[in-house]
Write an enzyme that holds these catalytic residues in place. Structure first.
Site, PDB file in Angstrom:
ATOM      1  N   GLU A  32       0.811  -1.228   0.000  1.00 24.34           N
ATOM      2  CA  GLU A  32       0.000   0.000   0.000  1.00 24.34           C
ATOM      3  C   GLU A  32       0.847   1.283   0.000  1.00 24.34           C
ATOM      4  O   GLU A  32       0.387   2.318  -0.456  1.00 24.34           O
ATOM      5  CB  GLU A  32      -0.954   0.022   1.207  1.00 24.34           C
ATOM      6  CG  GLU A  32      -2.081  -0.995   1.123  1.00 24.34           C
ATOM      7  CD  GLU A  32      -3.105  -0.663   0.030  1.00 24.34           C
ATOM      8  OE1 GLU A  32      -3.230   0.514  -0.342  1.00 24.34           O
ATOM      9  OE2 GLU A  32      -3.771  -1.611  -0.447  1.00 24.34           O
ATOM     10  N   HIS A  34       3.684   1.740  -1.702  1.00 21.51           N
ATOM     11  CA  HIS A  34       3.981   1.996  -3.121  1.00 21.51           C
ATOM     12  C   HIS A  34       2.725   2.484  -3.844  1.00 21.51           C
ATOM     13  O   HIS A  34       2.792   3.379  -4.688  1.00 21.51           O
ATOM     14  CB  HIS A  34       4.468   0.714  -3.803  1.00 21.51           C
ATOM     15  CG  HIS A  34       5.733   0.132  -3.223  1.00 21.51           C
ATOM     16  ND1 HIS A  34       5.757  -1.046  -2.526  1.00 21.51           N
ATOM     17  CD2 HIS A  34       7.002   0.574  -3.245  1.00 21.51           C
ATOM     18  CE1 HIS A  34       6.987  -1.315  -2.146  1.00 21.51           C
ATOM     19  NE2 HIS A  34       7.779  -0.346  -2.575  1.00 21.51           N
ATOM     20  N   ASP A 147      11.508   6.833   3.782  1.00 22.07           N
ATOM     21  CA  ASP A 147      12.965   6.806   3.573  1.00 22.07           C
ATOM     22  C   ASP A 147      13.436   8.256   3.512  1.00 22.07           C
ATOM     23  O   ASP A 147      13.817   8.769   2.452  1.00 22.07           O
ATOM     24  CB  ASP A 147      13.278   6.036   2.291  1.00 22.07           C
ATOM     25  CG  ASP A 147      12.824   4.593   2.402  1.00 22.07           C
ATOM     26  OD1 ASP A 147      13.486   3.829   3.117  1.00 22.07           O
ATOM     27  OD2 ASP A 147      11.781   4.239   1.820  1.00 22.07           O
TER      28      ASP A 147
HETATM   29  P1  AMP Z   1      11.296   0.490  -2.161  1.00 24.32           P
HETATM   30  O1  AMP Z   1      10.605  -0.430  -3.101  1.00 24.32           O
HETATM   31  O2  AMP Z   1      11.334  -0.013  -0.748  1.00 24.32           O
HETATM   32  O3  AMP Z   1      12.631   0.969  -2.684  1.00 24.32           O
HETATM   33  O4  AMP Z   1      10.389   1.786  -2.076  1.00 24.32           O
HETATM   34  C1  AMP Z   1      10.020   2.498  -3.238  1.00 24.32           C
HETATM   35  C2  AMP Z   1       9.429   3.816  -2.816  1.00 24.32           C
HETATM   36  O5  AMP Z   1       8.290   3.589  -1.979  1.00 24.32           O
HETATM   37  C3  AMP Z   1      10.398   4.684  -1.999  1.00 24.32           C
HETATM   38  O6  AMP Z   1      10.271   6.033  -2.413  1.00 24.32           O
HETATM   39  C4  AMP Z   1       9.915   4.481  -0.589  1.00 24.32           C
HETATM   40  O7  AMP Z   1      10.207   5.578   0.265  1.00 24.32           O
HETATM   41  C5  AMP Z   1       8.417   4.345  -0.804  1.00 24.32           C
HETATM   42  N1  AMP Z   1       7.798   3.648   0.330  1.00 24.32           N
HETATM   43  C6  AMP Z   1       8.185   2.474   0.900  1.00 24.32           C
HETATM   44  N2  AMP Z   1       7.398   2.171   1.952  1.00 24.32           N
HETATM   45  C7  AMP Z   1       6.493   3.179   2.066  1.00 24.32           C
HETATM   46  C8  AMP Z   1       5.407   3.457   2.952  1.00 24.32           C
HETATM   47  N3  AMP Z   1       5.091   2.636   3.952  1.00 24.32           N
HETATM   48  N4  AMP Z   1       4.701   4.582   2.761  1.00 24.32           N
HETATM   49  C9  AMP Z   1       5.000   5.449   1.749  1.00 24.32           C
HETATM   50  N5  AMP Z   1       6.011   5.235   0.865  1.00 24.32           N
HETATM   51  C10 AMP Z   1       6.747   4.130   1.031  1.00 24.32           C
END
Ligand code: AMP
Length: 273
Positions: A32, A34, A147
Site C-alpha cells: 500500500e 507503493h 525513507d
Molecule cells: P522500495 O521499493 O522499498 O525501494 O520503495 C520504493 C518507494 O516507496 C520509496 O520512495 C519508498 O520511500 C516508498 N515507500 C516504501 N514504503 C512506504 C510506505 N510505507 N509509505 C509510503 N512510501 C513508502
C-alpha cells in the site's frame, strides 16, 4: 499497460510523449505504501511510469539482496489495477555494465545515520535514481517520506546537478496498528512483528512530548530508547529538514528518525513534525 525491460526501448517509447510523465521508482514486492505513490502520480500527471528494479549497488555485502522478496507477477497485476501506463522492469545487466561511472553521496549528509551503518548505500541509490530519471525523463518523480534520508539526498542531487524533475514527497502509509509498511515486513515472525510495534509507539510518544512542549532532543531520544528496549537500535535521531542533528525540536522543520533491528530485519521509521 505496456511492460518494457530495456532502457533503449523505453527511451524510444517515450521520446515523443507529450503528456506529463509521473514516475515511481520501486524495488518491487509492492504494498500500500507503493500504491500511495502511484495514486499521487496518477492524480498529478497524465502518464504514469513505475519501475521495478532490485538495485544491487545499494546493498552492501552480507545484506539481504539475495533473499529480498520478489513478487513479479503480483506486482504486475497491482500496477495494472492501479492504472499504471508503463511498467519498466529491467534486469541488472540492462542498467549496469562493467567499469561504471557512478555518483558519490555527499560526504556529510550521505554518511550519517543510515549512511553511517551502510557506508556506500547512498552512492548506489543516487546512481540508480539518476540512471532511472535519465531513462524516463519524467516531469515529476515520487518518493516516500518513510525513507527520509534517501528523499533528502535525492532532492539534493536534483538541485545540485540542476536536473529538470520535480521530486514529490509522499506520506508514510502504516498498518492499522501503526507499523510502517515495508517490503521487509514479510521477514518478521508474528512475535517479531509485535516487538516491531515498539518503533511506531516510540515515535507516537515522541510526538506526544513535543505536543506538551517538551522539545529537548536528548530527553525525547532517551524516552524513545526506553520504549524501544530491548530492540537492537542503530540510531534514534532528531534532525532538521536539511538533515543536521538539532538540540531542540522545531515544529515544522524537524524529523525524528529511528532505525532498529528486530531479529535480522532492519526497520526504518520516522515522523515529520
Ligand atoms: P522500495 O521499493 O522499498 O525501494 O520503495 C520504493 C518507494 O516507496 C520509496 O520512495 C519508498 O520511500 C516508498 N515507500 C516504501 N514504503 C512506504 C510506505 N510505507 N509509505 C509510503 N512510501 C513508502
Amino acid at each position: 499497460m505496456k511492460i518494457i525491460s530495456t532502457p533503449l526501448e523505453l527511451k524510444e517509447q517515450l521520446k515523443d510523449e507529450k503528456r506529463s510523465i509521473g514516475f515511481v521508482p520501486t524495488m518491487g514486492a509492492l504494498h500500500e505504501g507503493h500504491i500511495a505513490l502511484i495514486k499521487k502520480a496518477k492524480e498529478q500527471n497524465e502518464f504514469v511510469v513505475v519501475s521495478i528494479f532490485l538495485n544491487p549497488t545499494q546493498f552492501l555485502k552480507g545484506e539481504d539482496l539475495d533473499k529480498y522478496p520478489k513478487k513479479d507477477e503480483a506486482d504486475k497485476k497491482i500496477c495494472k489495477l492501479c492504472g499504471v501506463d508503463l511498467l519498466f522492469f529491467p534486469q541488472a545487466n540492462d542498467i549496469y555494465g562493467s567499469d561504471e561511472v557512478s555518483l558519490l553521496a555527499p560526504k556529510v549528509r550521505g554518511y550519517v545515520l543510515e549512511g553511517e551503518s551502510r557506508p556506500s548505500h547512498f552512492n548506489g541509490v543516487l546512481t540508480v535514481v539518476m540512471k532511472l530519471l535519465n531513462i524516463v525523463s519524467p516531469k515529476r518523480a515520487y518518493f516516500g517520506k518513510k525513507d527520509a534520508q534517501q528523499l533528502n539526498l535525492i532532492s539534493l542531487m536534483v538541485k545540485q546537478l540542476f536536473m529538470n524533475v520535480e521530486i514529490v514527497a509522499v506520506d508514510t502509509v502504516r498498518e492499522k496498528d501503526g507499523l510502517a509498511l515495508s517490503s521487509r515486513n514479510v521477514y518478521l515472525s508474528a512475535s517479531q512483528r509485535q516487538e516491531a510495534l515498539k518503533i511506531p509507539t516510540s515515535l507516537r510518544s515522541a510526538t506526544a512530548m513535543v505536543m506538551k512542549g517538551l522539545l529537548d532532543s536528548e530527553l525525547i531520544i532517551a524516552n524513545m530508547r526506553e520504549i524501544l528496549y530491548p530492540l537492537d537500535i542503530s540510531y534514534v535521531a532528531i534532525v532538521n529538514r536539511e538533515f543536521t542533528q538539532v538540540d531542540k525540536v522545531e515544529i515544522g522543520n524537524s524529523i525524528i528518525l529511528v532505525e532498529a533491528s528486530v531479529g535480522d530485519t532492519r526497520l526504518l521509521d520516522n515522523i515529520w513534525l
